[in-house]
Design an enzyme around this catalytic site. Structure first.
Site, PDB file in Angstrom:
ATOM      1  CB  CYS A  87      -0.976  -0.052   1.174  1.00 48.64           C
ATOM      2  SG  CYS A  87      -2.383   1.075   0.992  1.00 48.64           S
ATOM      3  CG  HIS A 204      -3.315  -3.730   3.488  1.00 47.65           C
ATOM      4  ND1 HIS A 204      -2.260  -3.135   4.151  1.00 47.65           N
ATOM      5  CD2 HIS A 204      -3.986  -2.724   2.867  1.00 47.65           C
ATOM      6  CE1 HIS A 204      -2.293  -1.821   3.946  1.00 47.65           C
ATOM      7  NE2 HIS A 204      -3.329  -1.550   3.170  1.00 47.65           N
ATOM      8  CD  GLU A 206      -0.624  -5.862   5.738  1.00 41.70           C
ATOM      9  OE1 GLU A 206      -0.857  -4.637   5.834  1.00 41.70           O
ATOM     10  OE2 GLU A 206      -0.396  -6.426   4.649  1.00 41.70           O
TER      11      GLU A 206
END
Length: 233
Positions: A87, A204, A206
């Site tokens: 990002c 994302h 994660e």
């Protein structure tokens, strides 16, 4: 895998990233402040996380790209070290000259925050070996400037050299206008540098590594990195 996560003023996803890395690798993660001039000894992976570095003043990532620590990141990458930017981290890597192109305002000029589907274009890289080529994964996005753009020559080179690793798609893996959530050229969600050791991506991964989140599709990216480094060792 010894990971280092960079921390800039305004960044807000560094703890999410550190948690994901620790869960998958089983190793503690070093948090590196932007004013540092060196990375921790023995670093295997540098991560530039998402958020809003320096409040996104000027262009997104422009100020962070000039932070002292980025010289160490450039040197690390030049020696073949693995670098992941997610990002705002993708924006920073482009501004720092580690990746080509630029991230523009989303086509509809609105902030986007929801799950999207990505098609994995290749599996033979450190950043995709945890997936199969053509596999569709679901991960979240949260950005206002995720519209990847580059000149025609750069786009041809990225495509011709197989450097587009992730592309926005439908749940069935179809790449079309309806699935291109931010207007990115060629529906690009993630690219690597010429050497293949620096990845920038807008979504994302994660945030999708634990069952409690309802999806673990992002885990493959980190598991692949661990496997790659274990094999290299």
């Amino acid at each position: 895998m010894k990971s280092a996560v960079l921390v800039f003023p305004g960044i807000n996803r560094e703890r999410d990233m550190a948690r994901a890395l620790k869960l998958v690798s089983g190793k503690e993660v070093a948090m590196v402040w932007h004013a540092e001039t060196a990375l921790p000894k023995g670093t295997d992976l540098v991560v530039v996380p998402g958020g809003f570095s320096y409040g996104d003043y000027l262009r997104c990532g422009a100020i962070a790209s000039r932070a002292p620590v980025m010289d160490a990141v450039r040197d690390f990458a030049s020696r073949g070290g693995l670098v992941l930017g997610v990002c705002n981290g993708f924006q920073i890597l482009c501004e720092a000259g580690l990746l080509p192109g630029v991230l523009m305002r989303n086509a509809r000029l609105k902030f986007i925050c929801h799950d999207v589907h990505l098609r994995v274009e290749r599996s033979g890289t450190p950043f995709t070996r945890g997936y199969n080529a053509g596999q569709v994964i679901r991960v979240p996005v949260a950005h206002g400037d995720g519209n990847y753009e580059a000149d025609e020559e750069t786009l041809k080179r990225l495509e011709g050299e197989g450097r587009v690793l992730y592309r926005y798609c439908s749940p069935e893996g179809v790449v079309d206008e309806a699935s291109n959530i931010n207007g990115a050229a060629n529906s690009i969600a993630g690219i690597v540098n010429e050497r293949g050791n620096v990845l920038g991506m807008m979504p994302h991964p994660e945030n999708h590594v634990e069952e409690i989140m309802g999806c673990t599709d992002g885990r493959g990216l980190f598991a692949g990195l661990v496997a790659h480094l274990d094999k290299a060792a």
